[in-house]
Enzyme design. Structure first.
Site, PDB file in Angstrom:
ATOM      1  N   ASP A  10      27.173  67.485  86.560  1.00 27.88           N
ATOM      2  CA  ASP A  10      28.416  66.784  86.224  1.00 27.88           C
ATOM      3  C   ASP A  10      29.087  67.412  85.011  1.00 27.88           C
ATOM      4  OD1 ASP A  10      30.424  64.959  85.714  1.00 27.88           O
ATOM      5  OD2 ASP A  10      29.198  63.229  86.285  1.00 27.88           O
ATOM      6  N   CYS A  57      37.502  69.275  83.966  1.00 22.17           N
ATOM      7  CA  CYS A  57      36.239  69.278  84.725  1.00 22.17           C
ATOM      8  C   CYS A  57      36.158  70.427  85.724  1.00 22.17           C
ATOM      9  CB  CYS A  57      36.015  67.938  85.412  1.00 22.17           C
ATOM     10  SG  CYS A  57      37.382  67.342  86.422  1.00 22.17           S
ATOM     11  N   HIS A  73      31.578  66.322  83.413  1.00 19.03           N
ATOM     12  CA  HIS A  73      32.236  65.323  82.572  1.00 19.03           C
ATOM     13  C   HIS A  73      31.404  64.913  81.356  1.00 19.03           C
ATOM     14  CE1 HIS A  73      33.841  64.882  86.716  1.00 19.03           C
ATOM     15  NE2 HIS A  73      35.001  64.762  86.093  1.00 19.03           N
TER      16      HIS A  73
END
Length: 472
Positions: free
Chosen positions: A429, A305, A431
């Site tokens: 994000d 990440c 992820h």
């Protein structure tokens, strides 16, 4: 040539005309004065062609053809000089309008963000009306130098809802003629002997009131050799000299043209801003690419990440023209950390996490970009960092990487109230593991506004705030 912002909410249509014009001239002398005179004469011939009755504009993906210098004659017959420009949209067919392998003649289409732009093709009729005359051939033995180049014409004008096709054609012909003057100037300025650099057309979206500006650069010359021209443009449009508005990487990307690399750009632009009492929104400035898990055939789910957040930051510096270096891969990021002495050689090719300090080191090593580090002993303290984050996005405008515990995210902006202290964070994000589907990414919150409870209230966080170079 300048027009208003094509993404403005105001009504109106942007017309973009593209097409090649062939520059061909014979040079009987290498004397610089005579060479320049002959090239200028050739450009004048091209300007005459654009103003002639042989000039034709065809509306892409439609049956519409316009002869702008022949009384603004057009087909189909429903098109007249007094037809509003916006009515041309109804003749443009989209993929959804193809039925049974055929395009229907005239269909209304839904207005998409790109629908306000009408693309036209610049063409020249090869034959002229009237009886054909027999060609006359003559042979001359003479030593000469023949120059040939294709000029990539690319003009943009904005029309209002009251403008007719006749109004638009007059402005387009003026813009094409002006563009040929600019091309001639650049060609002669950068010519060496009998070698010329083909002019390159680029559009740049500037702060209001300038809007969209077309600039002619000599193709092949790197940005490093065009600094004087960029400074002159900054002065012309009264722009500050600490932001690279006119570097090639900053060229405007029209919304109806997909990016070839497949990455999504600026997904946050479709989001609605949160409403806070006396709150203001402070956002990333410029363009970035969304980098996340499982892209580029890289299985980094569970450990990559921070690498992806770093890639998003690197894409910002690349797409603002601060660097020509491609976005680094995971392996290149790891090698950079080895090169600066932060990691052992065995780190390259591993699946080890990195954090904000490593992101800072890689940005400095690969891009020569410095960063500030903000330390937060526990997540609950992030709510008090509104002023610092707002100031960062106001002055630097770069994406921020935040790491805490085992998670890393990218902060793209904040909505903050100075009077109440309320704050919301715009989070990208890394992820996410799905396809480049903007609706899924925004509907499911992979790019979205988050409250203070988004952070682990007891975990410590480090924020990497990249500082942009102050340069033109």
């Amino acid at each position: 040539m300048v027009v208003a912002d094509p993404q403005s909410s105001d009504t109106g249509t942007v017309l973009r005309v593209r097409g090649p014009l062939e520059l061909k001239c014979r040079l009987d002398s290498t004397d610089a004065r005579l060479v320049h005179k002959e090239i200028s004469s050739t450009f004048e011939t091209l300007r005459s062609q654009v103003r002639s009755e042989s000039c034709v504009l065809t509306v892409c993906d439609s049956p519409v053809i316009i002869w702008p210098n022949r009384g603004v004659h057009a087909t189909p017959e429903e098109m007249t000089p007094n037809t509003p420009c916006e009515d041309v949209h109804q003749w443009i067919q989209t993929d959804e309008q193809e039925i049974g392998g055929k395009r229907s003649a005239k269909k209304k289409s839904k207005k998409s963000p790109a629908a306000s732009i009408i693309n036209l093709r610049l063409m020249m009729e090869a034959t002229k009306p009237g009886p054909a005359s027999a060609p006359i051939l003559s042979r001359t033995v003479q030593k000469s130098h023949f120059l040939s180049a294709t000029l990539p014409m690319d003009c943009v004008v904005r029309t209002t809802c009251n403008d007719t096709i006749k109004d638009a054609c007059e402005r387009l012909m003026e813009a094409l003629t002006h563009q040929l003057h600019d091309m001639e100037k650049v060609t002669l300025q950068h010519m060496k002997g009998t070698t010329l650099l083909v002019p390159e057309l680029l559009h740049f979206l500037l702060p209001e009131p300038a809007g969209l500006v077309t600039v002619v650069y000599p193709a092949g010359l790197p940005d490093s050799q065009l600094e004087a021209q960029r400074k002159a443009l900054h002065q012309q449009f009264e722009l500050p000299e600490d932001w690279p508005y006119f570097r090639r990487a900053n060229a405007y990307h029209f919304p109806n043209e997909p990016y070839k690399d497949g990455y999504l750009r600026n997904p946050h632009l479709v989001l609605t801003h949160p409403i806070l009492d006396n709150g203001k929104v402070y956002l990333v400035q410029g363009i970035y690419s969304y980098h996340h898990y499982m892209q580029d055939h890289m299985e980094d789910n569970g450990w990559g990440c921070a690498y992806r957040s770093l890639q998003t930051i690197c894409s910002w510096f690349q797409q603002q023209g601060y660097t020509e270096r491609p976005v680094p891969t995971h392996r290149e990021i790891q090698q950079a950390l080895v090169d600066v002495g932060d990691k052992q050689a065995s780190f390259v090719g591993s699946r080890q996490w990195i954090g904000s300090i490593e992101v800072q080191a890689v940005l400095n090593q690969l891009l020569e970009v410095t960063s500030k580090i903000m330390f937060v002993s526990q997540g609950s303290e992030l709510a008090s960092k509104g002023r610092e984050l707002a100031n960062h996005f106001l002055t630097e405008g770069t994406p921020v990487m935040i790491g805490g515990g085992v998670l890393a995210h990218t902060i793209l902006g904040v909505s903050w109230s100075e009077t109440t202290g309320q704050i919301r964070y715009l989070i990208l994000d890394p992820h996410y593991t799905g396809a480049e589907d903007l609706q899924v990414i925004t509907d499911k919150g992979w790019c979205g506004w988050k409250g203070p409870d988004f952070w682990d209230q007891t975990a410590y966080y480090n924020l990497c705030l990249p500082q942009r170079p102050k340069t033109v």
